[in-house]
Scaffold this motif. Structure first.
Motif, PDB file in Angstrom:
ATOM      1  N   LEU A   1      43.364  40.854  46.908  1.00  0.00           N
ATOM      2  CA  LEU A   1      43.671  42.239  46.595  1.00  0.00           C
ATOM      3  C   LEU A   1      42.928  42.696  45.350  1.00  0.00           C
ATOM      4  O   LEU A   1      43.521  43.028  44.329  1.00  0.00           O
ATOM      5  CB  LEU A   1      45.182  42.422  46.406  1.00  0.00           C
ATOM      6  N   THR A   2      41.628  42.684  45.426  1.00  0.00           N
ATOM      7  CA  THR A   2      40.839  43.137  44.293  1.00  0.00           C
ATOM      8  C   THR A   2      41.147  44.595  43.979  1.00  0.00           C
ATOM      9  O   THR A   2      41.438  45.386  44.882  1.00  0.00           O
ATOM     10  CB  THR A   2      39.332  42.995  44.583  1.00  0.00           C
ATOM     11  N   THR A   3      41.099  44.956  42.716  1.00  0.00           N
ATOM     12  CA  THR A   3      41.358  46.346  42.329  1.00  0.00           C
ATOM     13  C   THR A   3      40.100  47.198  42.408  1.00  0.00           C
ATOM     14  O   THR A   3      40.105  48.345  42.012  1.00  0.00           O
ATOM     15  CB  THR A   3      41.921  46.418  40.888  1.00  0.00           C
TER      16      THR A   3
ATOM     17  N   ALA B   1      41.647  44.421  52.643  1.00  0.00           N
ATOM     18  CA  ALA B   1      42.221  43.583  51.588  1.00  0.00           C
ATOM     19  C   ALA B   1      43.541  42.961  52.040  1.00  0.00           C
ATOM     20  O   ALA B   1      43.796  41.781  51.804  1.00  0.00           O
ATOM     21  CB  ALA B   1      42.427  44.403  50.320  1.00  0.00           C
TER      22      ALA B   1
ATOM     23  N   PHE C   1      47.336  47.100  42.757  1.00  0.00           N
ATOM     24  CA  PHE C   1      46.321  47.299  43.791  1.00  0.00           C
ATOM     25  C   PHE C   1      46.470  48.676  44.432  1.00  0.00           C
ATOM     26  O   PHE C   1      45.490  49.403  44.662  1.00  0.00           O
ATOM     27  CB  PHE C   1      46.479  46.190  44.828  1.00  0.00           C
TER      28      PHE C   1
ATOM     29  N   ARG D   1      45.118  37.846  43.725  1.00  0.00           N
ATOM     30  CA  ARG D   1      44.056  38.528  42.970  1.00  0.00           C
ATOM     31  C   ARG D   1      42.714  38.436  43.697  1.00  0.00           C
ATOM     32  O   ARG D   1      41.931  39.386  43.693  1.00  0.00           O
ATOM     33  CB  ARG D   1      43.916  37.916  41.572  1.00  0.00           C
TER      34      ARG D   1
END
Length: 210
Positions: free
Chosen positions: A85-87, A96, A151, A82
């Motif tokens: 791999l930020t959304t 990412a 993601f 998390r």
């Protein structure tokens, strides 16, 4: 004299702390010496827990403790994924992926390649011997694949393709972690990351532009 409410709450907190320490110890020992090589006495000693506490908190014994350790590993790796791999759609796709691979490579190097993914360790050792452990490992893998899928969907990758790539990403990285340990090198992880970057980039490119 009946215990007061504050005493009862304190006892619950202390019990939870002991239970948590045992799960952490089980996880660390699995990473170092495998599931089969980890004895319950070693877990208790590592956790600094009284002998009677094991079956109080884990009546199912070693198997139940192993399931708890896998769940803990799943949570730890989920937090790492998390973070990388930020959304946030503003985050570049390749950046990412590279961030996630860098984090895993640093963790392995810091342990002098003695620590890998505990979920893969348990899968290889116990996948055919314990349904509870196999299920816990499957749940961990599925949760990580779902994060990668989320993601990719946030970057306009078609849901079906994102699902396929999420599964492929977990398979690639898990295999690369094992080979990196064998070679004592981050190269297999880096190679897996480059492949993932290429696959994800192609999936994110509109079909008419390919």
């Amino acid at each position: 004299m009946s215990p007061t409410e504050p005493v009862r709450k304190g006892a619950v907190r202390k019990g939870d702390a002991v239970k948590s320490r045992m799960a952490v110890s089980m996880l660390e020992l699995i990473q170092r010496q495998g599931y089969a090589g980890t004895g319950l006495n070693a877990v208790l000693e590592h956790a600094g827990a009284p002998k009677g506490s094991l079956y109080f908190h884990f009546p199912g014994g070693k198997e139940q403790l192993g399931v708890q350790a896998i769940a803990l590993a799943a949570d730890q790796f989920t937090a790492l994924i998390r973070e990388c791999l930020t959304t946030d759609p503003a985050t570049e796709l390749g950046e990412a992926i590279e961030s996630a691979i860098d984090a895993l490579a640093e963790l392995m190097a810091a342990s002098d390649y003695t620590l890998g993914c505990p979920v893969s360790v348990v899968t290889l050792e116990m996948g055919n011997a314990s349904e509870a452990l196999r299920t816990a490992c499957t749940d961990a893998y599925d949760s990580w694949a779902a994060l990668v899928e989320e993601f990719l969907v946030a970057r306009k990758v078609a849901p079906a393709e994102a699902k396929l790539l999420g599964s492929a990403a977990v398979s690639l990285i898990e295999g690369a972690l094992i080979i990196s340990r064998a070679r004592r090198s981050p190269r297999p992880l880096r190679d897996a990351g480059a492949s993932l970057r290429s696959l994800a980039g192609a999936a994110a490119t509109p079909k008419e532009s390919r």
